[in-house]
Design an enzyme around this catalytic site. Structure first.
Site, PDB file in Angstrom:
ATOM      1  N   SER A  57      37.319  62.481  26.125  1.00  0.00           N
ATOM      2  CA  SER A  57      37.437  62.617  27.600  1.00  0.00           C
ATOM      3  C   SER A  57      38.641  63.298  27.987  1.00  0.00           C
ATOM      4  O   SER A  57      38.675  64.432  27.696  1.00  0.00           O
ATOM      5  CB  SER A  57      37.543  61.113  28.073  1.00  0.00           C
ATOM      6  OG  SER A  57      37.498  61.245  29.686  1.00  0.00           O
ATOM      7  N   HIS A  65      32.562  64.734  28.099  1.00  0.00           N
ATOM      8  CA  HIS A  65      31.890  63.902  28.982  1.00  0.00           C
ATOM      9  C   HIS A  65      32.315  64.465  30.399  1.00  0.00           C
ATOM     10  O   HIS A  65      33.256  65.036  30.651  1.00  0.00           O
ATOM     11  CB  HIS A  65      31.519  62.760  28.575  1.00  0.00           C
ATOM     12  CG  HIS A  65      32.309  61.792  28.949  1.00  0.00           C
ATOM     13  ND1 HIS A  65      32.617  60.486  28.740  1.00  0.00           N
ATOM     14  CD2 HIS A  65      33.931  62.101  29.381  1.00  0.00           C
ATOM     15  CE1 HIS A  65      33.605  59.794  29.047  1.00  0.00           C
ATOM     16  NE2 HIS A  65      34.542  60.643  29.505  1.00  0.00           N
TER      17      HIS A  65
END
Length: 309
Positions: free
Chosen positions: A164, A189
């Site tokens: 992330s 993501h």
């Protein structure tokens, strides 16, 4: 200051009255004053207590200087608690370690360390080691801005996991100086978040989340050289990459000790795991072995589960 002391002659219990009967004693008592000297009183010791010059972050500091022999020869030079602190010792080697979730407190610490090292010497590289599952977008963007503000090059190294916002910071290092260890993992993501409350408040939160998504996709596109549409498609779900896939994707530049024997953990041959008995019961649907309590393959597909070939 003076005090006057009178002793009664009738007091026979007083030894002064016994020595001088019939006389009243009246004599002043003055406070004793210590004469001032030209030099302060000091104690000299045969053992020198002089402290060595204090080390600075920019000095050539070496951990090996605290050896057992040096301590035995100079017992007065024991390392202080601040010097033995791992964070302080890493800073002396111009190393910043991000080893937790990215939140406001962690971001403040990393930003202050980056700015300090850049102010000490803007010509030498700063190494940022990352082992983080990600976290707050605003906190991570603060670290990103501090990295871009530094005049010194910020080299990034992934240890363990950079997911992330951790993957975003890993890719944001100076070009040509972004690395991964061979057993590390990178995951990218789209932003995550929740929205609750009134409809207006939810729309504000959703609009802000979409703004962060578009902004991160633009930065990833500039870093990797891929179009924004491809970045948006690749980050639609959790996308795990090994170091070589991350290198091919453009998130890093090299894998440290690539190909060194014994360093890389063995990887499976890609053979799928054996199918369970539940799979066999699904395949014989409609026969005498059909179990009506088990979900059918069609219902699993309709509920969002892809059929297994």
């Amino acid at each position: 200051m003076e005090m006057s002391l009178r002793l009664a002659s009738s007091s026979t219990s007083n030894p002064i009255c016994l020595l001088n009967p019939g006389k009243n004693l009246n004599f002043p008592i003055r406070n004793h004053r210590i004469p001032k000297t030209s030099k302060p009183f000091c104690v000299r010791s045969s053992m020198s207590l002089s402290k060595p010059p204090r080390q600075t972050l920019s000095s050539n500091w070496d951990v090996s200087s605290f050896s057992i022999d040096s301590v035995a020869q100079s017992p007065s030079r024991l390392p202080s608690f601040e010097e033995l602190d791992t964070t302080n010792m890493l800073l002396r080697q111009r190393i910043v370690f991000l080893g937790s979730q990215v939140d406001d407190m962690t971001a403040d610490l990393v930003i202050s360390q980056l700015l300090l090292l850049d102010a000490e010497d803007s010509e030498r590289d700063i190494t940022l080691f990352i082992n983080s599952p990600g976290g707050s977008i605003t906190a991570g963007m603060g670290i990103y801005d501090a990295m871009k503000q530094c005049k010194a090059d910020v080299s990034t190294v992934c240890l363990g996991l950079a997911a992330s916002m951790g993957a975003f910071l890993l890719a944001s290092g100076s070009k040509g100086k972004r690395y991964c260890m061979p057993n590390s993992k990178v995951m990218i993501h789209q932003p995550l978040g929740t929205a609750g409350g009134k409809a207006t408040e939810m729309s504000i939160r959703i609009r802000e989340m979409m703004y962060h998504k578009i902004k991160l996709n633009k930065i990833f596109s500039r870093i990797t050289g891929k179009p924004e549409s491809e970045i948006e498609s690749d980050t639609d779900r959790d996308n795990f990459l090994n170091p070589w896939e991350a290198k091919e994707y453009g998130l890093i530049d090299a894998v440290i000790d690539d190909g060194k024997p014994g360093l890389i953990a063995p990887i499976g041959d890609g053979t799928p795991p054996p199918k369970t008995k539940v799979w066999d019961l699904w395949k014989v649907e409609g026969t005498k072995k059909d179990n009506t309590n088990l979900p059918s393959e069609r219902s699993m597909t309709q509920n969002g589960y892809a059929a297994i070939e």
